[in-house]
Design an enzyme around this catalytic site. Structure first.
Site, PDB file in Angstrom:
ATOM      1  N   GLU A  92       0.838  -1.192   0.000  1.00 37.91           N
ATOM      2  CA  GLU A  92       0.000   0.000   0.000  1.00 37.91           C
ATOM      3  C   GLU A  92       0.877   1.248   0.000  1.00 37.91           C
ATOM      4  OE1 GLU A  92      -2.938   2.070   3.364  1.00 37.91           O
ATOM      5  OE2 GLU A  92      -1.525   0.478   3.901  1.00 37.91           O
ATOM      6  N   ASP A 211      13.726  -3.363  13.887  1.00 33.06           N
ATOM      7  CA  ASP A 211      14.719  -2.440  13.316  1.00 33.06           C
ATOM      8  C   ASP A 211      14.180  -1.015  13.367  1.00 33.06           C
ATOM      9  OD1 ASP A 211      17.060  -1.594  12.097  1.00 33.06           O
ATOM     10  OD2 ASP A 211      16.398  -2.081  10.068  1.00 33.06           O
TER      11      ASP A 211
END
Length: 306
Positions: A92, A211
């Site tokens: 998206e 991360d």
């Protein structure tokens, strides 16, 4: 139109695919936005060997985070393998702006994400747990069902009952990759006493971004967005360490986070340990410029917990 874009059209079943001029990327992959008849998409490209495995791990990470529904992530659409080399991850399109004044809200949302799996565990105990959707059930081990990559290096994600055992394997992996005798000797010393850093803690598996440095978070008008995850179920504190590196998120983020998840005894040393992992990861990605930072923490912790 390039052969990769022709491949994109076929795989997505679209007839219109126009670059918008918007893009982005980092040291690992590059990305481009496209307009299609079905709406706008964002495509990450990487031409490395086994890029499909890296993107499949990111795809599964985005699915897991989206299922938890505590903090927004771009919805993944498809991983597409190139017939020659490399792969693409289609997702998206989200118009992501700087995090700005949403930092405190992101801190709260990340704390709720880290509590999410334990909440599922409580629901399981009262038979309220949903089993109809992937990642909607309680996970009682540390790991992840697929390999994920922090950068382009694969992470050891095989399930373990014990967090210290699981995390030690992650460091072992980087020590071997670095091939540095001094680092190996110091890690051998610390690893024998690693359990001392977690004394008295009852660590429950938490779904992690994996991360979450400053470059992997932003916002829309509606609130925070996080992206580029390398997820697994681990110790919640792990996600905070890299959030303090390379610029970090600032006091508002951490204050909001710790309102829901207060710091526990030994927190600062464990943050150093988790930062050391990320310095090792950067060392093995980008070379010896990160060796000094890695060894400094490793030596300090090995001496303190000998």
């Amino acid at each position: 139109m390039s052969s990769l874009e022709d491949l994109l059209k076929r795989e997505l079943g679209v007839t219109s695919l126009q670059r918008t001029g918007e893009g982005g990327g980092g040291c690992i992959s590059q990305g481009t936005a496209y307009e299609t008849e079905n709406g706008k998409i964002f495509v990450k490209f990487n031409n490395k060997d086994k890029a499909d495995l890296m993107f499949e791990g990111e795809y599964e990470s985005l699915i897991a985070l989206s299922t938890a529904n505590e903090v927004r992530v771009p919805k993944p659409i498809k991983v597409i393998r190139s017939p020659k080399a490399g792969a693409m991850l289609v997702m998206e399109y989200v118009d992501i702006q700087p995090l700005s004044h949403h930092a405190a809200k992101l801190g709260e949302q990340m704390a709720r994400l880290h509590l999410h799996n334990s909440t599922l565990g409580a629901k399981r105990a009262t038979s309220e747990q949903s089993i109809h959707q992937k990642y909607s059930g309680y996970v009682d081990k540390f790991g992840f069902p697929v390999q994920t990559c922090c950068g382009f290096l694969p992470q050891e994600n095989n399930y373990e009952d014990d967090w210290v055992t699981f995390f030690a394997k992650k460091i072992d992996q980087h020590v071997k990759l670095a091939g540095d005798r001094e680092a190996e000797a110091e890690w051998n010393s610390l690893s024998q006493n690693l359990h001392k850093m977690f004394k008295g803690l009852d660590i429950k598996p938490a779904l992690l971004h994996g991360d979450l440095w400053g470059g992997n978070a932003g916002s829309t008008d509606d609130g925070p967005v996080i992206f580029d995850p390398a997820s697994f179920y681990g110790h919640a504190e792990y996600d905070l360490a890299i959030s303090k590196m390379f610029g970090g998120f600032g006091k508002a983020y951490f204050s909001s986070y710790h309102t829901l998840l207060p710091q526990l005894l030994g927190f600062d040393d464990r943050q150093e340990l988790y930062m050391m992992f990320h310095y090792f990861n950067h060392w093995n990605h980008f070379g010896g410029g990160y060796r000094g930072s890695t060894l400094k923490i490793l030596k300090q912790l090995a001496k303190k917990y000998s």
